[in-house]
Design a protein around this motif. Structure first.
Motif: not given
Lengths: 82, 342
Positions: B141-146
């Motif tokens: 997934g993407e966490v805080n855009g990362r």
């Protein structure tokens, strides 16, 4: 009153005494095996060896290995491997 | 490959690696986003310091995981089905793992702790299978855009309090690090969570079923009592989450102390009944779980069990011990067939 205790076997056992002179270096594995064998199991160990058995079952498990094995079992208490 | 321990508690989701790093995130998830103005420029440390939730993007939806109350309506899931996964749990896992490991792609072997009463329920085998189905494989997934990915190669499900036992006895490689007499002795674990209270006893590597019990007498009782007291005294009742957070910040206030003393009495009674007359025979009583952070609960248990041992961080002790056990799974995979791979 009836006879007590174990009934005698029909044949008398053949008692064989073998004296082993073991070299502490060359026969070190045998020395270790015979001296570490639990009390009362040395004769059974020699008989099994003469019949070509795997002798590791006669040896006491080192403590560290026993703990490792117990930890593995503990980890499987609620979750057998799939 | 890294060894991780996962302790998906009702109050907090804890994750640790075998080197001793830990991450804790409140077990709360909501759908929503943080306003970009708030988020801009915040690194991981600033984010934690500011108690901002992690924004986890899964498919088309963004979930907020952790400290979400100020940003989204939290979806509390205190039912047992949550252990089988679902988007909320996936978001929590990714958020917690991201807090632990940071940006990147990782491979792991994992040990997961579940409450004792869940593992002793009639449908325990099904629960364990669903945890495996959820965890083994890729979590991306993407966490805080990362970008973040965690590939879990092997999973072992254990009783949560075993984590505290392993934290007490194992080193970072998963080997027994205490005297062998400690391994042979009888040791009990009292694990006080938000929603559960687990008692666990081990001797020479065997679980002693007679002294192993799980109940739902956790910190939740104190939160419920606080809500009742506040309703009566102030005409307003907080949610259970709010009450728990309030107790952590204001437990010394009279009303908080009263609520915690009520929970402490119930917890000590449960432990006395479970451990009975074996208490003097115990080498150690390990106190673990978020409930131990509350002084009234911790002190009552320490008075009742003089051989009590409190880990450096009782909140994360289970996760840390589970991670150390997971290190054994990695060794198994190197030494021979592990049998735990999906």
């Amino acid at each position: 009153m009836g006879r007590r205790g174990r009934r005698p076997k029909p044949q008398r056992p053949v008692r064989v005494v073998v004296t082993l002179s073991l070299d502490p270096v060359r026969d070190g594995d045998l020395v270790e095996m015979l001296t570490r064998a639990p009390s009362g199991t040395r004769a059974a160990l020699v008989k099994a060896a003469l019949r070509g058995a795997d002798l590791r079952a006669f040896l006491p498990v080192p403590e560290e290995e026993a703990i490792e094995a117990a930890l593995d079992r503990l980890g499987e208490s609620f979750d057998a491997d799939v | 490959m890294i060894a991780i321990g996962i302790d998906p508690g009702f109050g907090n989701f804890k994750i640790a690696d075998a080197s001793g790093r830990v991450a804790v995130i409140p077990s709360t998830v909501g759908v929503g986003e943080i306003a970009p103005a708030l988020e801009t420029g915040l690194g991981r440390r600033r984010r934690e310091a500011s108690r901002l939730p992690e924004a986890v993007r899964l498919g088309n939806l963004t979930y907020l995981a952790g400290e979400v109350e100020r940003y989204a309506r939290p979806a509390d899931r205190l039912d047992m089905d949550r252990f089988g996964g679902g988007p909320e749990m996936e978001a929590l896992l990714l958020a917690a793992a991201f807090r632990l490991l940071g940006e990147g792609e990782f491979e792991a072997a994992a040990a997961v702790g579940l409450p004792v009463h869940v593992l002793r329920a009639p449908d325990a085998a099904e629960t364990v299978s669903s945890v495996r189905r959820w965890l083994v494989g890729e979590h991306r997934g993407e966490v805080n855009g990362r970008s973040f990915a965690l590939r879990i190669r092997a999973v072992r499900v254990l009783a949560q309090p075993l984590g505290a036992f392993f934290a007490w006895g194992l080193d970072g490689s998963g080997r027994w690090a205490r005297p062998s007499t400690d391994f042979k002795a009888r040791v009990a674990v009292i694990d006080v969570g938000f929603n559960t209270l687990d008692i666990f006893a081990v001797e020479a590597g065997e679980v002693i079923q007679r002294f192993t019990q799980g109940g739902t007498v956790g910190v939740r009782r104190a939160a419920e009592r606080l809500a009742d007291l506040m309703r009566a005294q102030r005409g307003w009742a907080p949610s259970l989450r709010e009450a728990d957070a309030w107790l952590r910040g204001n437990g010394e206030e009279e009303i908080g102390r009263q609520a915690l003393e009520t929970a402490a009495s119930e917890i000590v009674t449960f432990c006395e009944q479970a451990l009975g007359d074996t208490a003097p025979l115990l080498r150690a009583v390990l106190l673990t779980g978020g409930g131990i952070a509350f002084a009234p609960i911790r002190e009552r248990l320490m008075r009742r069990f003089p051989n009590a041992v409190v880990p450096a961080d009782p909140v994360t002790a289970n996760a840390l011990g589970l991670a150390r056990f997971a290190a054994r799974l990695i060794r198994e995979r190197k030494d021979g067939p592990a049998g735990t791979e999906a």
